[in-house]
Design a protein around this motif. Structure first.
Motif, PDB file in Angstrom:
ATOM      1  N   HIS A  12       2.243   0.935  13.721  1.00 59.69           N
ATOM      2  CA  HIS A  12       2.056  -0.515  13.573  1.00 59.69           C
ATOM      3  C   HIS A  12       1.428  -1.014  14.865  1.00 59.69           C
ATOM      4  CE1 HIS A  12       2.846  -4.759  12.901  1.00 59.69           C
ATOM      5  NE2 HIS A  12       3.334  -4.508  11.705  1.00 59.69           N
ATOM      6  N   SER A  18       6.422  -7.106  13.413  1.00 56.27           N
ATOM      7  CA  SER A  18       6.562  -6.654  12.023  1.00 56.27           C
ATOM      8  C   SER A  18       7.807  -7.224  11.360  1.00 56.27           C
ATOM      9  CB  SER A  18       6.653  -5.117  11.992  1.00 56.27           C
ATOM     10  OG  SER A  18       7.101  -4.692  10.722  1.00 56.27           O
ATOM     11  N   ASN A  21       7.697  -3.650   7.680  1.00 53.23           N
ATOM     12  CA  ASN A  21       7.822  -2.270   8.172  1.00 53.23           C
ATOM     13  C   ASN A  21       9.039  -2.100   9.064  1.00 53.23           C
ATOM     14  OD1 ASN A  21       5.402  -0.388   7.373  1.00 53.23           O
ATOM     15  ND2 ASN A  21       4.641  -2.473   7.498  1.00 53.23           N
ATOM     16  N   PRO A  68       1.466  -0.522   7.944  1.00 60.36           N
ATOM     17  CA  PRO A  68       0.866  -1.635   7.206  1.00 60.36           C
ATOM     18  C   PRO A  68      -0.599  -1.299   6.955  1.00 60.36           C
ATOM     19  CG  PRO A  68       1.078  -2.201   9.538  1.00 60.36           C
ATOM     20  CD  PRO A  68       1.682  -0.839   9.381  1.00 60.36           C
ATOM     21  N   TRP A  71      -7.438  -3.138   7.030  1.00 62.67           N
ATOM     22  CA  TRP A  71      -8.838  -2.923   6.665  1.00 62.67           C
ATOM     23  C   TRP A  71      -8.983  -1.726   5.724  1.00 62.67           C
ATOM     24  CZ3 TRP A  71     -11.665  -6.825   6.582  1.00 62.67           C
ATOM     25  CH2 TRP A  71     -11.482  -7.835   7.508  1.00 62.67           C
ATOM     26  N   TYR A  72      -8.117  -1.755   4.664  1.00 65.43           N
ATOM     27  CA  TYR A  72      -8.183  -0.733   3.607  1.00 65.43           C
ATOM     28  C   TYR A  72      -7.931   0.675   4.145  1.00 65.43           C
ATOM     29  CZ  TYR A  72     -10.317  -4.825   1.567  1.00 65.43           C
ATOM     30  OH  TYR A  72     -10.535  -6.105   1.171  1.00 65.43           O
ATOM     31  N   THR A 109       2.340  -0.972   3.272  1.00 67.93           N
ATOM     32  CA  THR A 109       2.557  -2.345   2.806  1.00 67.93           C
ATOM     33  C   THR A 109       1.214  -3.070   2.848  1.00 67.93           C
ATOM     34  OG1 THR A 109       3.049  -3.101   5.084  1.00 67.93           O
ATOM     35  CG2 THR A 109       4.908  -2.386   3.740  1.00 67.93           C
ATOM     36  N   THR A 110       0.962  -3.887   1.846  1.00 72.34           N
ATOM     37  CA  THR A 110      -0.307  -4.626   1.835  1.00 72.34           C
ATOM     38  C   THR A 110      -0.049  -6.134   1.767  1.00 72.34           C
ATOM     39  OG1 THR A 110      -0.633  -4.770  -0.585  1.00 72.34           O
ATOM     40  CG2 THR A 110      -1.352  -2.736   0.496  1.00 72.34           C
ATOM     41  N   GLY A 111      -0.909  -6.867   2.473  1.00 75.95           N
ATOM     42  CA  GLY A 111      -0.840  -8.312   2.372  1.00 75.95           C
ATOM     43  C   GLY A 111      -1.306  -8.768   0.992  1.00 75.95           C
ATOM     44  N   TYR A 117      -5.567  -5.052  -6.248  1.00 80.39           N
ATOM     45  CA  TYR A 117      -5.963  -3.646  -6.082  1.00 80.39           C
ATOM     46  C   TYR A 117      -6.216  -2.983  -7.428  1.00 80.39           C
ATOM     47  CZ  TYR A 117      -5.214  -4.062  -1.122  1.00 80.39           C
ATOM     48  OH  TYR A 117      -5.345  -4.443   0.194  1.00 80.39           O
ATOM     49  N   VAL A 154       3.098  -8.737   0.684  1.00 81.29           N
ATOM     50  CA  VAL A 154       4.279  -8.813   1.550  1.00 81.29           C
ATOM     51  C   VAL A 154       4.301 -10.033   2.479  1.00 81.29           C
ATOM     52  CG1 VAL A 154       4.592  -6.309   1.548  1.00 81.29           C
ATOM     53  CG2 VAL A 154       3.271  -7.374   3.389  1.00 81.29           C
TER      54      VAL A 154
HETATM   55  C1  LIG Z   1      -5.760  -6.047  11.388  1.00 78.77           C
HETATM   56  C2  LIG Z   1      -5.194  -6.283  10.019  1.00 78.77           C
HETATM   57  C3  LIG Z   1      -5.864  -5.837   8.912  1.00 78.77           C
HETATM   58  C4  LIG Z   1      -5.326  -6.022   7.630  1.00 78.77           C
HETATM   59  N1  LIG Z   1      -5.996  -5.521   6.551  1.00 78.77           N
HETATM   60  C5  LIG Z   1      -5.449  -5.648   5.311  1.00 78.77           C
HETATM   61  C6  LIG Z   1      -6.105  -5.078   4.181  1.00 78.77           C
HETATM   62  O1  LIG Z   1      -7.166  -4.458   4.282  1.00 78.77           O
HETATM   63  N2  LIG Z   1      -5.534  -5.248   2.962  1.00 78.77           N
HETATM   64  C7  LIG Z   1      -4.348  -5.917   2.813  1.00 78.77           C
HETATM   65  O2  LIG Z   1      -3.870  -6.011   1.670  1.00 78.77           O
HETATM   66  N3  LIG Z   1      -3.686  -6.452   3.865  1.00 78.77           N
HETATM   67  C8  LIG Z   1      -4.215  -6.335   5.111  1.00 78.77           C
HETATM   68  N4  LIG Z   1      -3.551  -6.835   6.199  1.00 78.77           N
HETATM   69  C9  LIG Z   1      -2.209  -7.422   6.023  1.00 78.77           C
HETATM   70  C10 LIG Z   1      -1.122  -6.411   6.402  1.00 78.77           C
HETATM   71  O3  LIG Z   1      -1.177  -5.278   5.562  1.00 78.77           O
HETATM   72  C11 LIG Z   1       0.265  -7.055   6.348  1.00 78.77           C
HETATM   73  O4  LIG Z   1       0.278  -8.093   7.295  1.00 78.77           O
HETATM   74  C12 LIG Z   1       1.352  -6.058   6.663  1.00 78.77           C
HETATM   75  O5  LIG Z   1       1.458  -5.117   5.622  1.00 78.77           O
HETATM   76  C13 LIG Z   1       2.679  -6.746   6.879  1.00 78.77           C
HETATM   77  O6  LIG Z   1       3.639  -5.787   7.342  1.00 78.77           O
HETATM   78  P1  LIG Z   1       4.558  -6.071   8.635  1.00 78.77           P
HETATM   79  O7  LIG Z   1       5.480  -7.229   8.295  1.00 78.77           O
HETATM   80  O8  LIG Z   1       5.309  -4.811   8.850  1.00 78.77           O
HETATM   81  O9  LIG Z   1       3.621  -6.406   9.767  1.00 78.77           O
HETATM   82  C14 LIG Z   1      -4.088  -6.699   7.475  1.00 78.77           C
HETATM   83  C15 LIG Z   1      -3.409  -7.172   8.628  1.00 78.77           C
HETATM   84  C16 LIG Z   1      -3.960  -6.985   9.877  1.00 78.77           C
HETATM   85  C17 LIG Z   1      -3.200  -7.479  11.081  1.00 78.77           C
END
Ligand SMILES: Cc1cc2nc3c(=O)[nH]c(=O)nc-3n(C[C@H](O)[C@H](O)[C@H](O)COP(=O)(O)O)c2cc1C
Length: 176
Positions: A12, A18, A21, A68, A71-72, A109-111, A117, A154
């Motif tokens: 991370h 976080s 995660n 997390p 960028w895919y 985990t994905t935002g 997707y 998430v």
């Molecule tokens: C630099 C960066 C790139 C990210 N790229 C993506 C992405 O490509 N696709 C996506 O669904 N979320 C993306 N996110 C969102 C993260 O996946 C999300 O904030 C993370 O899974 C949350 O987990 P955490 O609470 O442990 O930080 C990105 C976040 C950051 C900071």
């Protein structure tokens, strides 16, 4: 049968920031047969100790890559870890059989929400498609690639949902 030794390689960019995660890591660490290895805590300068990492891998039967989705793909420190640690003669090539037969689980985990997707969705591709490089890496190293543990949408997740994810992760690891 003795319990499998599970190594969670956790990547991370800002572990202190976080939510999801962090909850998953705490759930994982409560299992007696799990070692959590936080790459950013160990290598804030990205200078990976290849020998130490290869030794850790040798000592475990199941390797979990937890991160997390950025960028895919994986966070940069996990890509650096792959580039440095999965070396010729270790993970592939002549005598490169040190990971053969181990299981590889990707936990991410994905935002973006789950429906983003898919073909025609916001991100056009499924998570399985986007994670192909890790699957191909597992194949090359002779590892058994496991169905991905993923949690989507998430951002802003409430505490009850967070608890559910942590519990599901704990159960998944316990079953490996
Ligand atoms: C630099 C960066 C790139 C990210 N790229 C993506 C992405 O490509 N696709 C996506 O669904 N979320 C993306 N996110 C969102 C993260 O996946 C999300 O904030 C993370 O899974 C949350 O987990 P955490 O609470 O442990 O930080 C990105 C976040 C950051 C900071």
């Amino acid at each position: 049968m003795s319990q499998s030794r599970i190594l969670v390689i956790y990547a991370h960019r800002r572990p202190a920031a976080s939510r999801v995660n962090k909850a998953m890591v705490q759930a994982a660490a409560s299992l007696p047969n799990v070692t959590v290895h936080d790459l950013m805590a160990r290598y804030p300068d990205y200078r990976i100790d290849v020998e130490a990492e290869q030794q850790l891998l040798r000592e475990h039967d199941v390797i979990v890559l937890q991160f997390p989705f950025y960028w895919y793909s994986t966070p940069a420190i996990l890509k650096e870890w792959q580039d440095a640690v999965l070396a010729y003669g270790f993970a592939y090539g002549s005598n490169g059989d040190k990971l053969r037969g181990k299981k590889l689980l990707v936990a991410t985990t994905t935002g973006g929400p789950g429906e983003a997707y898919q073909a025609g969705g916001y991100n056009q591709y499924t998570l399985s498609e986007l994670l192909r490089p890790l699957q191909a890496t597992a194949n090359l190293a002779g590892m058994a690639y496991q169905p991905v543990f993923s949690t989507s949408g998430v951002i802003g997740m409430d505490d009850a949902a967070l608890d559910k994810v942590a519990t599901a992760y704990h159960q998944r690891l316990a079953a490996l």
